[in-house]
Design an enzyme around this catalytic site. Sequence first.
Site: not given
Ligand code: SDX
Length: 395
Positions: A278, A332
């Site tokens: 998140h 989620d």
């Molecule tokens: C919702 O914003 C809100 O409030 C949203 C929400 C709401 O109530 O409105 O809470 C609802 O949208 C929940 C999120 C649902 N999405 C997912 O579950 C999809 C999987 N998660 C992600 O793709 C991700 O964590 C996000 C989209 C939720 C957040 O993305 P960010 O903040 O842009 O983070 P990032 O993708 O840049 O990741 C940062 C780091 C990375 O590692 P590094 O490159 O720095 O080494 O964290 C890692 C990412 O690879 N990472 C993950 C991960 N999420 C982040 N690694 C593996 N699995 C994951 N799910």
Amino acid sequence: MYSDTEEISRSVKDTAMSIACEYKSGLEGIPASQSSISYIDGHKGVLEYRGIPIEELADRSTFIETTYLLIWGHLPSAAEVDAFEYEISHHRRIKYKIRRMMEYFPETGHPMDALQSSAAALGLFYARRALDDPQYIRSAVVRLIAKIPSMVAAFNLMRKGNDAVMPRDDLDYAANFLYMLTESEPDPLAARVFDVSLILHAEHTMNASTFSARVTASTLTDPYAVIASAVGTLAGPLHGGANEEVLDMLEKIGSVENVRPFVEDCIARKAKIMGFGHRVYKVKDPRANILQSLAEKLFDKFGHDKYYAIALELEKQISEKLGPKGIYPNMDFYSGLVYRKLGIPRDLFTPVFAIARVAGWLAHWKEQIGENRIYRPTQVYTGEHNMHYIPIDKR
Ligand code: SDX
């Protein structure tokens, strides 16, 4: 000493530099507005609506009362909540022209697309009025909160060739939605669990769809366009669409023994694991804790879900391996298991999220138009300058 032209050019350069320095991909950490609607402490796992902890609202409130709280900023009196509920229950029917329009939607289309189109079409029926008219704001809130669930349920039946089920005025908001989906009155525990899940999904500060709603609102367009643009934004797999993908992933993993190799493979490929991570929370999302306990209540009463054991193992493995990076379950992750036990079809999980989030979007719409300035950020230009047009035969 610099000449005037040099001075201007230096100051333009400085401004460009400072903008470039402030640029954050995904606007991470950049405040997009001031708001008194909700608050998150992502390190402590705190979420409050109008200052009230989410745990208290989940335990003691109803979705309709919480919606009132979010939009009008205070807990309603008994008379206020009764009047609000009464108005909503009398606006649940959807016009036959909207139903006729839905009949022509392809039955294979995603229900989020159907919802976005139907929400936008609502605006055709209600004349746009002055946005400082409290009556107009109230009637738009009532119509959207009342009709969005009816549209989701209607499309679900109509795509299978059935008629939409008319709402029942004697059922409360959550029970009526479950009734419209299946035409049978839901068990009281199922209705309460669904109502709590609506509370949990209702609002969440400046998430992508709420930002989208506020940007659209800031042009002073009508509230139906605001909701339609937010629905479109919620649909993506990185946002609301993740709940649907979590169940696909659990099924693909298939067994508890397969969890470890699955996680190792995802980490090796740098693949995102749905339902985890998140932008704001660096601990487990407080809503995921509540949804998990709701899932357990449903399993106790209506039977186990074999994928729950896989989910628990996945949470354990990811917390061990990615916890140090702040990756834990988000809301989620457990919502799909709850929705499936409630008999909600998988491709309605995100529309059901939208039903709840309409409350937050409308609260932000009202807040935005109350102190409006159009959103018009800048950009960091990375293209060319001084290029010239080349005739097509010379390219
Ligand atoms: C919702 O914003 C809100 O409030 C949203 C929400 C709401 O109530 O409105 O809470 C609802 O949208 C929940 C999120 C649902 N999405 C997912 O579950 C999809 C999987 N998660 C992600 O793709 C991700 O964590 C996000 C989209 C939720 C957040 O993305 P960010 O903040 O842009 O983070 P990032 O993708 O840049 O990741 C940062 C780091 C990375 O590692 P590094 O490159 O720095 O080494 O964290 C890692 C990412 O690879 N990472 C993950 C991960 N999420 C982040 N690694 C593996 N699995 C994951 N799910």
